[in-house]
Design an enzyme around this catalytic site. Sequence first.
Site, PDB file in Angstrom:
ATOM      1  N   ARG A   1     -13.639  22.074  50.763  1.00 49.54           N
ATOM      2  CA  ARG A   1     -13.657  20.731  51.336  1.00 49.54           C
ATOM      3  C   ARG A   1     -13.230  19.654  50.342  1.00 49.54           C
ATOM      4  O   ARG A   1     -12.732  18.596  50.725  1.00 49.54           O
ATOM      5  CB  ARG A   1     -15.068  20.436  51.842  1.00 49.54           C
ATOM      6  CG  ARG A   1     -15.105  19.484  53.010  1.00 49.54           C
ATOM      7  CD  ARG A   1     -16.507  19.081  53.415  1.00 49.54           C
ATOM      8  NE  ARG A   1     -17.517  20.107  53.220  1.00 49.54           N
ATOM      9  CZ  ARG A   1     -18.812  19.818  53.081  1.00 49.54           C
ATOM     10  NH1 ARG A   1     -19.217  18.558  53.072  1.00 49.54           N
ATOM     11  NH2 ARG A   1     -19.688  20.792  52.934  1.00 49.54           N
TER      12      ARG A   1
ATOM     13  N   TYR B   1       0.825  -1.204   0.000  1.00 52.70           N
ATOM     14  CA  TYR B   1       0.000   0.000   0.000  1.00 52.70           C
ATOM     15  C   TYR B   1       0.860   1.255   0.000  1.00 52.70           C
ATOM     16  O   TYR B   1       1.771   1.425   0.825  1.00 52.70           O
ATOM     17  CB  TYR B   1      -0.907  -0.003   1.237  1.00 52.70           C
ATOM     18  CG  TYR B   1      -1.771   1.219   1.385  1.00 52.70           C
ATOM     19  CD1 TYR B   1      -2.877   1.405   0.561  1.00 52.70           C
ATOM     20  CD2 TYR B   1      -1.485   2.189   2.334  1.00 52.70           C
ATOM     21  CE1 TYR B   1      -3.672   2.533   0.681  1.00 52.70           C
ATOM     22  CE2 TYR B   1      -2.276   3.318   2.476  1.00 52.70           C
ATOM     23  CZ  TYR B   1      -3.370   3.484   1.638  1.00 52.70           C
ATOM     24  OH  TYR B   1      -4.157   4.600   1.763  1.00 52.70           O
TER      25      TYR B   1
END
Length: 496
Positions: free
Chosen positions: A277, A51
Site C-alpha cells: 500500500r 596560508y
Amino acid sequence: MRLDGFGLTAEDVVGVAREGTRAELGPDARARMAAARDVVERYIAEGRPAYGLTTGLGARVVESLPGDALAEFSRHTVRGRANSVGAPLPTEVVRAAVLVRANGLAHGGSGARPELAEALLALLDHGVHPVVPSIGSIGAGDICVLAHIALVLIGEGEAELRGELMPGAQALAAAGLEPLELAPKDGLAAISSNAVSAACAALALVDGRAALAAAHAAAALSLEGFRASLTPLDDRVVEARPAPGQASCAASLRTLLSGGSLAASGGRRLQDPLSFRCVSQVHGSLATALELLADALEPELNGAGDNPLVLVEAGEIVSTGNFLVPVLALAADAVALALTQVASLTAARAARLLTATVSDLPQNLAPAGSTGAGMAPLLKVADALAAEIAHGASPATLASLSGTDAVEDAATEAPLATMRLAGLLERFRLLTALELVVAAQAVDLAQVEQLGAGTSAIHAVVRKLVEPMLTDRPLSGDVERIASQLARVSEAVSLC
C-alpha cells in the site's frame, strides 16, 4: 570532454570513471587558472602572507616561509600528508576523484598552474591509476587520501598500469609521462579538496537512480503477482497529501501497470499490507534523498573548495571554510537511510507473496502438488540483505573527532558517508533481484490475465534470464544473474 570548472555532471564522472571517456582542459579554464596564478606569483614576489603559500599549514600558520623554500614546501606538503591506510580505493573511484579534482582546479580558485590539472588528466588518459588507501579523511578536505594521487604525479608512491602494480615513477615512465615539478602552492592545490567524497557521491547518485528504477520495476511486478489494490496510487489520493517524491513514484508505477487487467479490476482485497500500500511513499523518500544528494554534489563537482581561495578580480588570496561539506555528508546519510526503508518494504513484499493466507497463492510459491520448500528459504536471504543495509546505514555524520592543535575542530565524515553507499547499493540490487525472482513466480502461479505494458516487459526479461521454479533447486544463481542484468530490466521498462 572539455573541462571548464562549471559543467561537470555525475554522468560525466561515470563516463570517465567506468567507460574511459577522455577529458581535457578547456581553453577558458586554462586562461582562468593562469589569471589566478598571476595573483599567486604576485603574493610571492611581494612576500605577502597567504596560508600554505608563504606560511606553514595548520597550527604552523604563524610561521613564515622563505621565498627560496616555497617549491620544496609544496613537495613536502604532499609527502607529509600521504598517510591514509586501509584497502585501496577501487580504480573507478580513483579515476572519478582525479577527474573531480582536475575540474575543481579548472574553476580557477586554487591558484595552481594549468600544468597541474593537465598532469592529472594525463594520468587518466594513459591509464595510470595511483594506489590510494581509503581511510584517512574526516570530511574536512580529503587531504591525506588525495596526497597519494599527488605522490604519483611527482614520481613517487605506487600506481597500477594495465593491471600491474608498480612504483609511481615506473608507471609514469612506462606511460611516457614525466614527473611533475611542483611549483609553490601546487602541492596544497592538488590535495585541498573533497574530490574523493564527491567522486563516491557522483557514482552513488547515478547508481542510486538506476537502483530506484529497478525497485519500481520489482514492486510493480509484485503488485501484479499479489493482485493488489491500486487505489493507493490514484493521483487523487496522492494529491490529498503530496509528500516529496510520492507523486512521481506513483506515476511511474501507474505507467508500468497501465493496460493490464489489474489496473482495470482494482485488485482482490479491500486493503493490502503496508508493503504494497505504501510503495510510492517509501520509494518517494529515496527519490527525494537522491535529489538532495544531487543538489549537494553540484557545488562539489563545479565549485572551488580550496583553502586558501584566490579571488582573481580582487587580486586577493583569502582564508575559507569551503572545504567543509556537511550537506553532502548529510545527503549521503539520507540516501543510506532511505535505502533501508525501501529494502524493508522489499523484503516484506517477498514474505507476503509467499504467505498463502495473504496472497491466495500456493504456500511458499511452490508449484501445485509440490512437497518442497518452494521459495521459503529466500526469505532468510532477503532478511539478511535488509539487515546488512540497515546496519551499514548508521549515520556517519554522528561520528566524533578530536581536533588538531585546537584548529581543525570540525568534521563531516563525508568520505565514510559516501564511500559506504557503493556497498549498500550492491546489497540493494541483490534484494531487488530477489524480489523480481519471487514476483515473477507469483505472476506465473496467479495466472494473471493481462500484465501491464511495463510489467509484461519486466516479466519477459526475468523469464529470459531465469526459468520458473518447478521443483526445489538452488536459487542463488537466479538472483545473482538478475542482479547483474538489472540494467536490462530498466531498459525494457524505458521502451514501454
